[in-house]
Design a protein around this motif. Structure first.
Motif, PDB file in Angstrom:
ATOM      1  N   LYS A 158       0.882  -1.168   0.000  1.00 53.59           N
ATOM      2  CA  LYS A 158       0.000   0.000   0.000  1.00 53.59           C
ATOM      3  C   LYS A 158       0.919   1.217   0.000  1.00 53.59           C
ATOM      4  CE  LYS A 158      -3.979   2.063   0.434  1.00 53.59           C
ATOM      5  NZ  LYS A 158      -4.812   2.187  -0.753  1.00 53.59           N
ATOM      6  N   ILE A 159       0.733   2.094  -0.980  1.00 51.83           N
ATOM      7  CA  ILE A 159       1.616   3.249  -1.137  1.00 51.83           C
ATOM      8  C   ILE A 159       0.793   4.528  -1.061  1.00 51.83           C
ATOM      9  CG2 ILE A 159       3.247   4.407  -2.677  1.00 51.83           C
ATOM     10  CD1 ILE A 159       3.855   1.624  -3.832  1.00 51.83           C
ATOM     11  N   THR A 160       1.264   5.471  -0.264  1.00 53.14           N
ATOM     12  CA  THR A 160       0.592   6.764  -0.148  1.00 53.14           C
ATOM     13  C   THR A 160       1.558   7.864  -0.570  1.00 53.14           C
ATOM     14  OG1 THR A 160       1.185   6.883   2.197  1.00 53.14           O
ATOM     15  CG2 THR A 160      -0.999   6.038   1.664  1.00 53.14           C
ATOM     16  N   GLY A 161       0.980   8.947  -1.051  1.00 49.34           N
ATOM     17  CA  GLY A 161       1.767  10.097  -1.471  1.00 49.34           C
ATOM     18  C   GLY A 161       1.868  10.256  -2.971  1.00 49.34           C
ATOM     19  N   MET A 162       1.376   9.283  -3.729  1.00 50.83           N
ATOM     20  CA  MET A 162       1.409   9.389  -5.189  1.00 50.83           C
ATOM     21  C   MET A 162       0.235  10.249  -5.654  1.00 50.83           C
ATOM     22  SD  MET A 162       2.390   5.554  -6.516  1.00 50.83           S
ATOM     23  CE  MET A 162       0.801   4.856  -6.034  1.00 50.83           C
ATOM     24  N   THR A 163       0.515  11.170  -6.568  1.00 49.19           N
ATOM     25  CA  THR A 163      -0.538  12.056  -7.050  1.00 49.19           C
ATOM     26  C   THR A 163      -0.668  12.096  -8.572  1.00 49.19           C
ATOM     27  OG1 THR A 163       0.980  13.942  -7.027  1.00 49.19           O
ATOM     28  CG2 THR A 163      -0.348  13.565  -5.027  1.00 49.19           C
ATOM     29  N   CYS A 164       0.304  11.512  -9.294  1.00 45.45           N
ATOM     30  CA  CYS A 164       0.273  11.631 -10.751  1.00 45.45           C
ATOM     31  C   CYS A 164       1.038  10.485 -11.401  1.00 45.45           C
ATOM     32  CB  CYS A 164       0.885  12.970 -11.181  1.00 45.45           C
ATOM     33  SG  CYS A 164       2.648  13.118 -10.786  1.00 45.45           S
ATOM     34  N   ALA A 165       1.024  10.466 -12.719  1.00 44.37           N
ATOM     35  CA  ALA A 165       1.709   9.411 -13.472  1.00 44.37           C
ATOM     36  C   ALA A 165       3.217   9.443 -13.243  1.00 44.37           C
ATOM     37  CB  ALA A 165       1.395   9.547 -14.959  1.00 44.37           C
TER      38      ALA A 165
END
Length: 68
Positions: A7-14
């Motif tokens: 589970k990864i958090t902090g990604m906002t774009c490609a």
């Protein structure tokens, strides 16, 4: 071959997805890494250690934990 889901958090774009994918692929034992921005998860196939995968994602600037 095993499969690890993170589970990864902090990604906002490609670009974030590409950055995390590259970080995961740089870990010894990774055969394939697929990162899903919408779901906030990464599926990694191979013989990599989950702690090493999490550390690689954190070094890339994102938070990660083993799912499940």
């Amino acid at each position: 071959m095993s499969m690890i889901e993170l589970k990864i958090t902090g990604m906002t774009c490609a670009h974030c997805v590409q950055h995390v994918t590259k970080a995961l692929q740089g870990v010894a034992g990774v055969d394939q890494a697929e990162v899903d921005l919408a779901g906030g998860v990464a599926h990694v196939r191979g013989q990599a250690d989950s702690a090493a995968l999490i550390a690689a994602v954190q070094d890339a600037g994102y938070a990660a934990r083993q799912a499940g």
